[in-house]
Design a protein around this motif. Structure first.
Motif, mmCIF file in Angstrom:
data_model
loop_
_atom_site.group_PDB
_atom_site.id
_atom_site.type_symbol
_atom_site.label_atom_id
_atom_site.label_comp_id
_atom_site.label_asym_id
_atom_site.label_seq_id
_atom_site.Cartn_x
_atom_site.Cartn_y
_atom_site.Cartn_z
ATOM 1 N N ILE A 117 0.960 -0.799 -0.346
ATOM 2 C CA ILE A 117 -0.093 -0.225 -0.097
ATOM 3 C C ILE A 117 0.875 1.371 -0.201
ATOM 4 O O ILE A 117 1.440 1.308 1.200
ATOM 5 C CB ILE A 117 -1.141 0.063 0.777
ATOM 6 C CG1 ILE A 117 -1.677 -1.346 1.592
ATOM 7 C CG2 ILE A 117 -2.065 1.391 1.195
ATOM 8 C CD1 ILE A 117 -1.988 -1.485 -0.092
ATOM 9 N N GLU B 235 -12.287 -0.615 -6.904
ATOM 10 C CA GLU B 235 -12.631 -1.034 -6.504
ATOM 11 C C GLU B 235 -14.567 -1.475 -6.828
ATOM 12 O O GLU B 235 -14.776 -2.284 -6.289
ATOM 13 C CB GLU B 235 -13.036 0.150 -4.984
ATOM 14 C CG GLU B 235 -13.035 -0.207 -3.565
ATOM 15 C CD GLU B 235 -11.762 -1.805 -2.985
ATOM 16 O OE1 GLU B 235 -10.984 -1.159 -3.560
ATOM 17 O OE2 GLU B 235 -11.768 -0.837 -1.934
ATOM 18 N N THR C 44 -3.473 5.407 -4.906
ATOM 19 C CA THR C 44 -4.430 6.577 -5.510
ATOM 20 C C THR C 44 -3.253 7.683 -5.660
ATOM 21 O O THR C 44 -2.780 7.059 -6.588
ATOM 22 C CB THR C 44 -5.713 6.090 -5.080
ATOM 23 O OG1 THR C 44 -4.233 7.359 -3.328
ATOM 24 C CG2 THR C 44 -5.704 5.408 -4.364
ATOM 25 N N SER D 124 -2.899 8.738 0.909
ATOM 26 C CA SER D 124 -2.759 6.587 1.396
ATOM 27 C C SER D 124 -4.167 6.178 0.388
ATOM 28 O O SER D 124 -5.166 6.216 0.491
ATOM 29 C CB SER D 124 -2.726 6.858 2.247
ATOM 30 O OG SER D 124 -2.425 5.414 2.923
ATOM 31 N N PRO D 125 -3.685 5.089 0.110
ATOM 32 C CA PRO D 125 -5.385 4.042 -0.623
ATOM 33 C C PRO D 125 -5.798 3.824 0.973
ATOM 34 O O PRO D 125 -5.023 3.949 1.825
ATOM 35 C CB PRO D 125 -4.368 2.969 -1.528
ATOM 36 C CG PRO D 125 -2.971 3.486 -1.180
ATOM 37 C CD PRO D 125 -2.567 4.425 -0.638
ATOM 38 N N CYS D 126 -7.059 3.359 0.281
ATOM 39 C CA CYS D 126 -7.938 2.972 1.512
ATOM 40 C C CYS D 126 -8.728 3.823 2.022
ATOM 41 O O CYS D 126 -9.544 3.580 3.418
ATOM 42 C CB CYS D 126 -7.283 2.103 2.793
ATOM 43 S SG CYS D 126 -6.577 0.190 1.974
ATOM 44 N N ASP E 26 -10.660 6.870 -0.040
ATOM 45 C CA ASP E 26 -9.560 6.618 -1.417
ATOM 46 C C ASP E 26 -9.895 4.688 -1.711
ATOM 47 O O ASP E 26 -10.268 4.240 -0.607
ATOM 48 C CB ASP E 26 -8.433 6.812 -1.912
ATOM 49 C CG ASP E 26 -7.879 7.932 -2.633
ATOM 50 O OD1 ASP E 26 -8.784 8.250 -3.212
ATOM 51 O OD2 ASP E 26 -7.073 8.937 -2.238
ATOM 52 N N GLY F 91 -9.114 0.707 -2.473
ATOM 53 C CA GLY F 91 -8.092 -0.216 -1.397
ATOM 54 C C GLY F 91 -9.152 -1.333 -1.131
ATOM 55 O O GLY F 91 -8.287 -1.767 -0.281
ATOM 56 N N ARG F 92 -9.838 -0.764 0.319
ATOM 57 C CA ARG F 92 -9.937 -1.645 1.246
ATOM 58 C C ARG F 92 -10.548 -2.772 0.540
ATOM 59 O O ARG F 92 -9.940 -3.958 1.460
ATOM 60 C CB ARG F 92 -10.847 -1.389 1.587
ATOM 61 C CG ARG F 92 -12.073 -1.949 3.432
ATOM 62 C CD ARG F 92 -13.056 -1.596 3.652
ATOM 63 N NE ARG F 92 -13.877 -1.571 2.624
ATOM 64 C CZ ARG F 92 -14.494 -2.705 3.100
ATOM 65 N NH1 ARG F 92 -14.298 -3.597 3.571
ATOM 66 N NH2 ARG F 92 -15.347 -3.095 2.111
ATOM 67 N N ARG F 93 -11.424 -2.980 0.404
ATOM 68 C CA ARG F 93 -11.975 -4.061 -0.266
ATOM 69 C C ARG F 93 -10.589 -5.142 -0.596
ATOM 70 O O ARG F 93 -10.580 -6.728 -0.306
ATOM 71 C CB ARG F 93 -12.721 -4.009 -1.695
ATOM 72 C CG ARG F 93 -13.978 -4.063 -1.223
ATOM 73 C CD ARG F 93 -14.465 -4.253 -2.329
ATOM 74 N NE ARG F 93 -15.114 -5.802 -2.565
ATOM 75 C CZ ARG F 93 -16.249 -5.841 -3.983
ATOM 76 N NH1 ARG F 93 -15.599 -4.842 -4.703
ATOM 77 N NH2 ARG F 93 -15.304 -7.353 -4.653
ATOM 78 N N VAL G 243 -6.796 -4.954 0.040
ATOM 79 C CA VAL G 243 -6.345 -5.280 0.792
ATOM 80 C C VAL G 243 -7.332 -6.772 1.558
ATOM 81 O O VAL G 243 -6.484 -7.261 2.430
ATOM 82 C CB VAL G 243 -6.180 -4.539 2.159
ATOM 83 C CG1 VAL G 243 -5.744 -4.512 2.986
ATOM 84 C CG2 VAL G 243 -5.640 -3.608 1.340
ATOM 85 N N ALA H 154 1.775 -2.007 4.351
ATOM 86 C CA ALA H 154 1.328 -0.588 4.429
ATOM 87 C C ALA H 154 1.964 0.806 4.528
ATOM 88 O O ALA H 154 3.064 -0.215 5.823
ATOM 89 C CB ALA H 154 -0.280 -0.113 5.524
#
Length: 239
Positions: free
Chosen positions: A4, A55, A78, A82-84, A87, A89-91, A93, A105
């Motif tokens: 990340i 996403e 992104t 920071s991704p997630c 923005d 990325g969560r899925r 990760v 990360a």
């Protein structure tokens, strides 16, 4: 392995050495926008396979997971920050972790942390709401719940909706609300405007058209009163 990787939110010099190392070493980069990431890579003389990661597209998520399951590495980036964190990325990760794929990360540029640090408001702990819903009722409900914690509240807002949002906040929560607008953090036209909400509204109106990326910090009057009641002094405090 999935890295990340935070990327600059404005000033390209804010990229970290670890971020550059990761971008050099991975087999591919998953991007929010390949054009933006290509500009970043070109600036630092890097060349990698770039794949757009969406996403909300099951095929995109499945493709990213297939890449990682094959044993290849990737960096998730992104357009900035920071991704997630508000923005994509969560899925990815969560899926990677659930299937035993190592996720690392990296720390790095963050509009939220920069705004908190530069605000002068108490941010030992704070509430981050990201982008709020569009409807007034849902906005007010979210803010009321956050203000009950008597903490500084940080959120993102569109420059096109900022004036309307501030007027709504003034109407709903009164003149005791503190509002600070951090605009274009780390960029050439970085600007901080804040105080009690009437003062902030007046300055924003006087400035004319609002442009750029906005981080908004709010502090309810109850939090300010509680802060004033705290007793100063203690071991290790400066005289």
């Amino acid at each position: 392995m999935l890295f990340i990787v935070p990327t600059p939110i404005g000033n390209l010099k804010d990229i970290t050495l670890r971020a550059l190392d990761a971008l050099k070493e991975v087999d591919a980069v998953f991007c929010e926008d390949t054009r933006r990431t290509l500009n970043l890579m070109n600036h630092f003389g890097l060349s990698k396979k770039l794949f757009r990661y969406n996403e909300h597209d099951e095929r995109s998520v499945a493709g990213a997971m297939a890449w990682l399951r094959s044993g290849k590495s990737a960096a998730l980036v992104t357009d900035g920050g920071s991704p997630c964190i508000s923005d994509p990325g969560r899925r990815l990760v969560a899926l990677a972790r659930s299937t035993g794929i190592k996720v690392t990360a990296l720390p790095g540029p963050s509009a939220v942390i920069a705004a908190a640090a530069g605000s002068g408001l108490p941010c030992d702990s704070f509430v981050f709401l990201g982008f709020l819903p569009r409807s007034r009722g849902k906005i007010v409900k979210a803010l009321k719940a956050a203000f009950e914690l008597k903490k500084t509240v940080i959120l993102f807002e569109s420059p096109y909706r900022l004036k309307k949002f501030l007027a709504m906040a003034r109407e709903e929560f009164g003149p005791g609300l503190t509002a600070l607008v951090a605009r274009e953090i780390s960029k050439i036209y970085e600007e901080w405007t804040g105080g009690l909400i009437d003062e902030t509204i007046a300055r924003i109106e006087a400035a004319g058209e609002v442009k750029g990326e906005i981080v908004l910090l709010l502090r309810p009057p109850e939090a300010a009163e509680e802060e004033a009641d705290d007793e100063p002094g203690g071991p290790g405090d400066l005289p």
